[in-house]
Structure formats: C-alpha cells, structure tokens
Design an enzyme around this catalytic site. Sequence first.
Site, PDB file in Angstrom:
ATOM      1  N   ASP A   1      44.729  36.749  22.347  1.00 58.51           N
ATOM      2  CA  ASP A   1      44.280  37.086  20.996  1.00 58.51           C
ATOM      3  C   ASP A   1      44.454  38.556  20.663  1.00 58.51           C
ATOM      4  OD1 ASP A   1      42.349  37.898  22.809  1.00 58.51           O
ATOM      5  OD2 ASP A   1      40.859  36.452  22.171  1.00 58.51           O
TER       6      ASP A   1
ATOM      7  N   HIS B   1      32.905  30.940  22.970  1.00 53.50           N
ATOM      8  CA  HIS B   1      34.307  31.011  22.530  1.00 53.50           C
ATOM      9  C   HIS B   1      35.229  31.302  23.704  1.00 53.50           C
ATOM     10  CE1 HIS B   1      33.801  35.547  21.418  1.00 53.50           C
ATOM     11  NE2 HIS B   1      34.599  35.508  22.472  1.00 53.50           N
TER      12      HIS B   1
END
Length: 227
Positions: free
Chosen positions: A63, A124
Amino acid sequence: MRIIVVRNEKEAAKKVAFIVSSIIRKKPNCNLGLASGRTMIPLYKELVERKLDFSKVKTFNLDEYIGLKNNKKGFHSFMDKNLFNNVNIKEENVYFPENKNYDGIIKKSGGIDLQILGIGKNGHIGFNEPGSSLKSKTRKVKLSKETKKANKIGMDYAWTAGIKTIMDSKKIILLAFGREKAGIIKKTLEEKITKDIPASFLRKHKNIAFIVDKDSAKKLNDIKTAR
Ligand code: GLP
C-alpha cells in the site's frame, strides 16, 4: 494454519528472515510481497544484516498513501530507508500499487511467493479496512479515523492491494507484536471469519503462518510458546 508464539520481535524477525533467505536461495528471482509499519522494522534489519542477494528479486508492496509517494512520511520512503537502500535490489524490480493494473502485473510476474503482513488494530491488512470483501482487488480506499490516528497521518486515501490480491499469494506470514495487538489477534484467530475483521479471512488460506509475540498472544486460549 500455523500459529507460532515467539518470545519477542527479534526472535520473530530471525525466523522470518530465515524463511526469506531460503526462498531467495531456492528461487533467486522470487516475488516478495512486503508491508510497511513499525512491525516490519526488525525484520528488514535482519534481512539487511544477512546480506541476501536481491539482485533478481521483485518486491510488491501492499500500500501507499495517495499523495505521499515522494514524501518522507510515505511508504516508499519507509521502504527505501529500512530495506531498499541497504540491499542490492534493482529499482525497476520494486513495485507499489498505484493503479488497478497491479494485480495483473503481479500475475504476469508469476504471483507472490511469500507475502509478509502486519495487522492494524482494527484488523486491517494492507489498507483493507473493516468491510473489505474477500474478493477485493487492488484499489483506492478511504482510510478509517482509527487508522489515521494509529499511523499519525492526515491523509484520507490510499492505494492498497486487495484481500484477493493477498490471498492469491503462495505463502503468507502475518506478524504481530505488543499488547496493543492482543485484542485483534484474538478476534482474528479465534472469533468468526468476517469482513468486519479483514485479517480473519487469512484463516482460509492454505499456507498461512501467524507469528506473534507473547504480548500479542496473551488473550489467546491455549497458547504454547514455540521454541
Ligand atoms: C499500516 C499498514 C499495514 C500495517 C499496519 C500495522 O496502516 N497499512 O500494512 O500492517 O498498519 O502497522 P504497525 O506495524 O505500525 O502496527
């Protein structure tokens, strides 16, 4: 699924570095899926100290915040500082998600041999926040308030590899350290598999190891410390 409880993060870093080094030895042009975050720092230090040969390795990060690619608060900088600048990886072999072609690029490269993950306090993985689907692919996401607070960051959006992108990896290792992760580690491993805890989906993977330290394992039923 394996759950390995180690004494501390140093021990975890050594275990994972050993696994990474054997993968690179067996397959010098392997594809590694990498994560950022404090949890990864001891591992990257170990990898650097082992002077592994990254000359043919490709890395795929999970990410990046939108707008921080060239900023020292971004994950590109984190990776440069903690790993890439200190090993012989080629710049052209370093990948980050920045468009929807990411899954295609990974596939074309032969898939991820080993994906290393941390976990957010809300469960997450990458930036797949609660509510993310098992079928999710690389995409732009809005960060939760909790994540922005935990990461001390003001950015609202990020690119993340999806849960499916992660689940398509041949092998996955999730690392978690410290008391602040104890609650989410229990939910991830012992409560129901749900999109409210994206990391719980990992239990469906056929080659997944959770390597957690004693503090983050302290709420688990029946833990045995691995030696
Ligand atoms: C970040 C990253 C994740 C990371 C997690 C945990 O937001 N997007 O990939 O695993 O949060 O971070 P830390 O290791 O700093 O606790």
